[in-house]
Design a protein around this motif. Sequence first.
Motif, mmCIF file in Angstrom:
data_model
loop_
_atom_site.group_PDB
_atom_site.id
_atom_site.type_symbol
_atom_site.label_atom_id
_atom_site.label_comp_id
_atom_site.label_asym_id
_atom_site.label_seq_id
_atom_site.Cartn_x
_atom_site.Cartn_y
_atom_site.Cartn_z
ATOM 1 N N SER A 245 -0.919 -6.647 -3.168
ATOM 2 C CA SER A 245 -1.615 -6.467 -1.893
ATOM 3 C C SER A 245 -2.759 -7.477 -1.765
ATOM 4 O O SER A 245 -2.942 -8.104 -0.713
ATOM 5 C CB SER A 245 -2.143 -5.036 -1.790
ATOM 6 N N GLN A 246 -3.511 -7.641 -2.847
ATOM 7 C CA GLN A 246 -4.610 -8.614 -2.869
ATOM 8 C C GLN A 246 -4.098 -10.014 -2.540
ATOM 9 O O GLN A 246 -4.686 -10.731 -1.716
ATOM 10 C CB GLN A 246 -5.281 -8.587 -4.246
ATOM 11 N N ARG A 247 -2.984 -10.407 -3.155
ATOM 12 C CA ARG A 247 -2.459 -11.765 -2.940
ATOM 13 C C ARG A 247 -1.959 -11.941 -1.508
ATOM 14 O O ARG A 247 -2.123 -13.003 -0.913
ATOM 15 C CB ARG A 247 -1.342 -12.069 -3.938
ATOM 16 N N PHE B 186 1.219 1.226 -14.570
ATOM 17 C CA PHE B 186 1.354 -0.230 -14.601
ATOM 18 C C PHE B 186 1.917 -0.727 -13.266
ATOM 19 O O PHE B 186 1.389 -1.663 -12.647
ATOM 20 C CB PHE B 186 2.276 -0.653 -15.749
ATOM 21 N N ARG C 185 1.847 0.729 -10.374
ATOM 22 C CA ARG C 185 0.869 0.917 -9.303
ATOM 23 C C ARG C 185 -0.170 -0.203 -9.319
ATOM 24 O O ARG C 185 -0.546 -0.731 -8.270
ATOM 25 C CB ARG C 185 0.181 2.274 -9.441
ATOM 26 N N GLU C 186 -0.613 -0.579 -10.505
ATOM 27 C CA GLU C 186 -1.599 -1.666 -10.602
ATOM 28 C C GLU C 186 -1.021 -2.970 -10.050
ATOM 29 O O GLU C 186 -1.721 -3.743 -9.383
ATOM 30 C CB GLU C 186 -2.031 -1.840 -12.060
ATOM 31 N N ARG C 187 0.267 -3.210 -10.293
ATOM 32 C CA ARG C 187 0.886 -4.430 -9.768
ATOM 33 C C ARG C 187 0.885 -4.420 -8.235
ATOM 34 O O ARG C 187 0.768 -5.473 -7.605
ATOM 35 C CB ARG C 187 2.316 -4.584 -10.292
ATOM 36 N N ARG D 193 2.149 1.674 -3.443
ATOM 37 C CA ARG D 193 1.052 2.179 -4.275
ATOM 38 C C ARG D 193 0.892 3.679 -4.083
ATOM 39 O O ARG D 193 0.767 4.444 -5.056
ATOM 40 C CB ARG D 193 -0.267 1.468 -3.926
ATOM 41 N N GLN E 256 1.343 6.910 -6.677
ATOM 42 C CA GLN E 256 0.337 7.969 -6.874
ATOM 43 C C GLN E 256 0.990 9.348 -6.799
ATOM 44 O O GLN E 256 0.748 10.199 -7.657
ATOM 45 C CB GLN E 256 -0.761 7.841 -5.811
ATOM 46 N N TRP E 257 1.828 9.555 -5.798
ATOM 47 C CA TRP E 257 2.432 10.890 -5.638
ATOM 48 C C TRP E 257 3.385 11.166 -6.805
ATOM 49 O O TRP E 257 3.489 12.296 -7.272
ATOM 50 C CB TRP E 257 3.157 11.020 -4.312
ATOM 51 N N ILE F 46 -1.390 -3.174 -6.382
ATOM 52 C CA ILE F 46 -2.751 -3.546 -6.002
ATOM 53 C C ILE F 46 -2.898 -5.058 -6.019
ATOM 54 O O ILE F 46 -3.407 -5.672 -5.070
ATOM 55 C CB ILE F 46 -3.774 -2.874 -6.950
ATOM 56 N N VAL F 47 -2.412 -5.677 -7.106
ATOM 57 C CA VAL F 47 -2.533 -7.137 -7.217
ATOM 58 C C VAL F 47 -1.721 -7.822 -6.116
ATOM 59 O O VAL F 47 -2.191 -8.775 -5.484
ATOM 60 C CB VAL F 47 -2.089 -7.605 -8.621
ATOM 61 N N GLU G 105 0.842 -1.211 0.000
ATOM 62 C CA GLU G 105 0.000 0.000 0.000
ATOM 63 C C GLU G 105 0.874 1.257 0.000
ATOM 64 O O GLU G 105 0.535 2.260 -0.645
ATOM 65 C CB GLU G 105 -0.947 0.009 1.206
ATOM 66 N N ARG H 24 -3.159 -10.376 1.071
ATOM 67 C CA ARG H 24 -4.377 -10.460 1.883
ATOM 68 C C ARG H 24 -4.957 -11.867 1.814
ATOM 69 O O ARG H 24 -5.448 -12.402 2.820
ATOM 70 C CB ARG H 24 -5.408 -9.431 1.401
ATOM 71 N N GLU H 25 -4.887 -12.488 0.620
ATOM 72 C CA GLU H 25 -5.369 -13.865 0.488
ATOM 73 C C GLU H 25 -4.477 -14.828 1.284
ATOM 74 O O GLU H 25 -4.966 -15.805 1.861
ATOM 75 C CB GLU H 25 -5.414 -14.266 -0.994
#
Lengths: 189, 74
Positions: A169-171, A160, A162-164, A139, A143-144, A166-167, A136, A173-174
């Motif tokens: 972070s999702q993984r 691109f 930044r999107e990675r 990410r 952004q800044w 996100i992915v 995070e 969390r899983e």
Amino acid sequence: MWIYEKKLQYPVKVSKCDPMMAKFLIEQYGGADGELAAALRYLNQRYTIPDKIIGLLTDIGTEEFAHLEMIATMVYKLTKDATAEEMKEAGLGAHYADHDKALFYHNAAGAPFTATYIQAKGDPITDLYEDIAAEEKARATYQWLINMSDDPDIIDSLSFLREREIVHSQRFREAVEILKEDQGRKKVF
Amino acid sequence: MPTNRKYYRPYIGPCDPCPPIRVKSYETPPQLYLGFQPYGLKQFDPSTALRKGTLWPALYAPYTNPYEPREEEE
């Protein structure tokens, strides 16, 4: 053991001569939440995490090196044709005095990279929460950086990356969800 | 689908020297909501996925500079 593929994970183009942006991008190279810190953090945590999570840390840690390479390419392209005077004007005078155009692992303010940026607590949940926070923070840094750039090609590559985050972070969390599961219980989706 | 950006109106003091930003924003990307990713989600085709950085539309959350709001956001 690693296999190296001699290309970038995502193309890096620079359409505007903007050495000052290189100064800011260095944050993601040798900063506390940068790609080097991320790669070292994840690959190091693999040894003391439950077996189910090791592969995830290997994959993401490896990808972070691919991101590091993209950042390095951006910094290099933004500075390679700058004169000493232009480096000075871009706020890179101190960098130039020490390193010429060489990249160095420090943050945007010039503080050198340190192992204290990364944690390895050995407690699996603690380490994964640190990893989620790191993603995070990376990410947010992207952004800044996007907010400070007006080069559509740089913004494209940073988006691109930044999107990675996100992915990733999702993984992570899983991964926490996997560790929370009762051992041997059947999972129903 | 939850929105990827939230807005709030901070207190504006009467004696602040800079012109105030009346509406501030922060990002709330999809990984905050998804939980364990369910099976069978929609996918981008491979070349689109490589360009966007994810195979999953549910995880795709493009970012724009909030200081330059796009017209549809205003």
